[in-house]
Design an enzyme around this catalytic site. Structure first.
Site, PDB file in Angstrom:
ATOM      1  N   ALA A  87       0.740  -1.196   0.008  1.00 49.36           N
ATOM      2  CA  ALA A  87       0.052   0.129  -0.016  1.00 49.36           C
ATOM      3  C   ALA A  87       1.004   1.191   0.020  1.00 49.36           C
ATOM      4  O   ALA A  87       2.096   1.130   0.448  1.00 49.36           O
ATOM      5  CB  ALA A  87      -1.041   0.133   1.219  1.00 49.36           C
ATOM      6  N   PHE A  88       0.411   2.425  -0.329  1.00 50.12           N
ATOM      7  CA  PHE A  88       1.022   3.561  -0.376  1.00 50.12           C
ATOM      8  C   PHE A  88       1.758   4.131   0.814  1.00 50.12           C
ATOM      9  O   PHE A  88       2.642   4.827   0.687  1.00 50.12           O
ATOM     10  CB  PHE A  88       0.317   4.785  -1.236  1.00 50.12           C
ATOM     11  CG  PHE A  88      -0.518   5.736  -0.173  1.00 50.12           C
ATOM     12  CD1 PHE A  88      -1.745   5.237   0.175  1.00 50.12           C
ATOM     13  CD2 PHE A  88      -0.074   6.766   0.463  1.00 50.12           C
ATOM     14  CE1 PHE A  88      -2.308   5.887   0.792  1.00 50.12           C
ATOM     15  CE2 PHE A  88      -0.700   7.453   1.198  1.00 50.12           C
ATOM     16  CZ  PHE A  88      -2.114   7.070   1.665  1.00 50.12           C
ATOM     17  N   LYS A  89       1.095   3.781   1.918  1.00 47.18           N
ATOM     18  CA  LYS A  89       1.528   3.999   3.130  1.00 47.18           C
ATOM     19  C   LYS A  89       3.013   3.693   3.393  1.00 47.18           C
ATOM     20  O   LYS A  89       3.794   4.085   4.359  1.00 47.18           O
ATOM     21  CB  LYS A  89       0.722   3.155   4.427  1.00 47.18           C
ATOM     22  CG  LYS A  89      -0.527   3.389   4.132  1.00 47.18           C
ATOM     23  CD  LYS A  89      -1.060   4.766   4.636  1.00 47.18           C
ATOM     24  CE  LYS A  89      -2.420   5.053   5.073  1.00 47.18           C
ATOM     25  NZ  LYS A  89      -3.524   4.584   4.172  1.00 47.18           N
ATOM     26  N   ASP A  90       3.583   2.576   2.762  1.00 47.73           N
ATOM     27  CA  ASP A  90       5.042   2.249   2.791  1.00 47.73           C
ATOM     28  C   ASP A  90       5.956   3.336   2.356  1.00 47.73           C
ATOM     29  O   ASP A  90       7.020   3.385   2.898  1.00 47.73           O
ATOM     30  CB  ASP A  90       5.388   1.165   1.941  1.00 47.73           C
ATOM     31  CG  ASP A  90       4.873  -0.193   2.461  1.00 47.73           C
ATOM     32  OD1 ASP A  90       4.813  -0.541   3.592  1.00 47.73           O
ATOM     33  OD2 ASP A  90       4.316  -1.147   1.556  1.00 47.73           O
ATOM     34  N   LEU A 123       5.971   5.190   5.793  1.00 47.52           N
ATOM     35  CA  LEU A 123       6.581   4.593   6.860  1.00 47.52           C
ATOM     36  C   LEU A 123       7.830   4.006   6.671  1.00 47.52           C
ATOM     37  O   LEU A 123       8.720   3.897   7.682  1.00 47.52           O
ATOM     38  CB  LEU A 123       5.438   3.768   7.368  1.00 47.52           C
ATOM     39  CG  LEU A 123       4.364   4.446   7.899  1.00 47.52           C
ATOM     40  CD1 LEU A 123       2.916   3.735   7.874  1.00 47.52           C
ATOM     41  CD2 LEU A 123       4.530   4.995   9.276  1.00 47.52           C
TER      42      LEU A 123
END
Ligand SMILES: *Cc1c(COP(=O)(O)O)cnc(C)c1O
Length: 460
Positions: free
Chosen positions: A107-110, A113
């Site tokens: 997911a783009f959260k990587d 994060l």
């Protein structure tokens, strides 16, 4: 670059301090004191690798990190991505899809994060600190990405709160397996907004906060937004014929962190004609941008759970710019909203020519997934489908290239894919390997005190 609080009652601070603190002491969000204009230099960045481009852009925002250290932090953060381009753009029909799901948790959260995890370790070292305890609320993807970014870091513990039973089965597996010693998964009997409110209120307890050395991995943390600005530029260079040509970005919006990164890219001089926000039926943000009136509704559960959000945390940063840097006006807005649940900034009509928004139903999400598969053999996850459907609903003129942000890999939402595509299955090896692993999590009531006492006992 100094960072100021959107509420104006905290001392301006450096990049590392802002990222380590997560949230300002007055409850506001750290935001850059000014937005640098890169329109004159960006043409020379056209052929840079993702990591080089990230370095050029981030240098404007990270005065207290020496330039070589910054490049190393960036290289390390994106070495975990599977695709050599990091954020490739693919042409599907007449749309450009910006694939943001090639990181470790798909997911783009990587993007935010992986970077944040490395900056946290770096900051602990630089500031000679003993530890950092990260608290975060997640509707599904942040939790897994935060755990993947932080679990192997020394002196960092992480506590993830997710709404019980709401994330997809595989998202829950990402948050409850492979935790190591330092990650804690908390299944909260409530909604995502409840989780976010608990986290916010624990942060505002300054005594608890200091005693336990808390930090944030949600997009209230500026470090995440900063990392996300990069792919707007990178995608732009991949799509345009010549520098200066305008493009449209279409973004599925939840907490407004991803969209805000695009908004800042536009203010930096990236030629963005329009940012299209796609909401599901939780459409507080759409209504706000379309009418100027912000009114909290009840959270409804949909097929795009990562954006089942009514109170978008990053709107506060937008408001700060909307009110031309007046923290007083931001505070007035929030005060009225908290008191009455509704506040208006205009007398109706769209409030920003850079932003358009609409809401997409579950039926439209499913039919968009189905049509993209039948026409192009391209599989969308339900959140990406929201941005594609929003584009199709709002944009008829084909002159300007449209780049839809694909925020997750379809394999994270197998059940919805099966429903939309008549039994079609989709898998990904990094998810399949989680199936056989033991799960570990603790269930708690949606109660600040319960969460605080869990943290306390885990840290002693
Ligand atoms: C988090 C998330 C979003 C929403 O992003 P915001 O920055 O919260 O607006 C959209 N899609 C997916 C798949 C997500 O995980």
């Amino acid at each position: 670059m100094l960072y100021v609080s959107t509420r104006g009652q905290a001392e301006p601070t450096s990049f590392l301090d802002a990222v380590m603190a997560g949230q300002a002491s007055d409850g506001g969000l750290f935001t850059p004191q000014f937005i640098p204009d890169v329109s004159k230099v960006m043409a020379s960045w056209k052929d840079l690798s993702y990591q080089e481009l990230a370095h050029r852009l981030m240098l404007y925002f990270t005065d207290d990190v020496p330039t070589d250290d910054l490049q190393q932090l960036i290289n390390k953060s994106y070495a975990t991505f599977e695709h050599p381009a990091i954020s490739p753009v693919v042409k599907v029909g007449n749309l450009h899809i910006l694939e943001l799901f090639h990181g470790p948790t798909l997911a783009f959260k990587d993007f935010g994060l992986q970077f944040l995890g490395n900056v946290f370790s770096y900051g602990l070292e630089k500031q000679n600190r003993d530890n950092l305890n990260i608290l975060c609320a997640t509707s599904g993807d942040t939790g897994g990405a935060a755990i993947a970014g932080l679990r192997d870091k020394e002196r960092i513990n992480i506590f993830v709160l997710f709404p019980k039973g709401r994330p997809s089965r595989l998202q829950i597996l990402q948050m409850t397996t492979l935790l190591g010693k330092s990650a804690h998964s908390l299944s909260v009997r409530g909604t995502f907004d409840d989780c976010q409110a608990i986290v916010k209120s624990i942060f505002s307890d300054s005594q608890f906060n200091q005693e336990h050395s808390l930090g944030s991995a949600n997009s209230v943390n500026w470090g995440r937004v900063l990392a996300q600005i990069v792919y707007y530029f990178f995608a732009y260079f991949q799509v345009i014929r010549e520098i200066g040509q305008k493009v449209i970005f279409s973004v599925p919006a939840g907490n407004f962190g991803n969209s805000l990164a695009g908004y800042i890219a536009a203010r930096m001089g990236l030629p963005i004609e329009l940012i299209l926000l796609g909401n599901n039926v939780n459409d507080t943000l759409s209504k706000f941008f379309n009418t100027g009136s912000y009114q909290k509704g009840k959270v409804l559960h949909t097929l795009s759970p990562a954006i089942d959000i009514q109170v978008a945390s990053n709107l506060e940063r937008y408001l700060y710019y909307y009110f031309n840097g007046s923290a007083e006006k931001v505070c007035g807005f929030l005060k009225q909203f908290n008191r009455t649940g509704v506040v208006a900034v205009s007398n109706g009509g769209p409030i920003d020519k850079r932003i358009a928004a609409c809401s997409v139903s579950d039926e439209e999400t499913l039919s968009t997934m189905k049509a993209m598969w039948q026409e192009n053999e391209y599989m969308l996850d339900p959140h990406t489908a929201v941005s594609v459907a929003a584009t199709q609903k709002m944009r008829s003129d084909k002159a300007c290239p449209v780049i839809c942000l694909s925020t997750a890999h379809a394999a994270k939402f197998q059940e919805t894919v099966r429903t939309a595509l008549a039994g079609q299955t989709v898998e990904h090896p990094s998810l399949s390997r989680l199936e056989s692993l033991p799960q570990k999590y603790t269930e708690l009531a949606a109660d600040k005190k319960e969460v605080m006492s869990y943290i306390e006992s885990a840290l002693t």
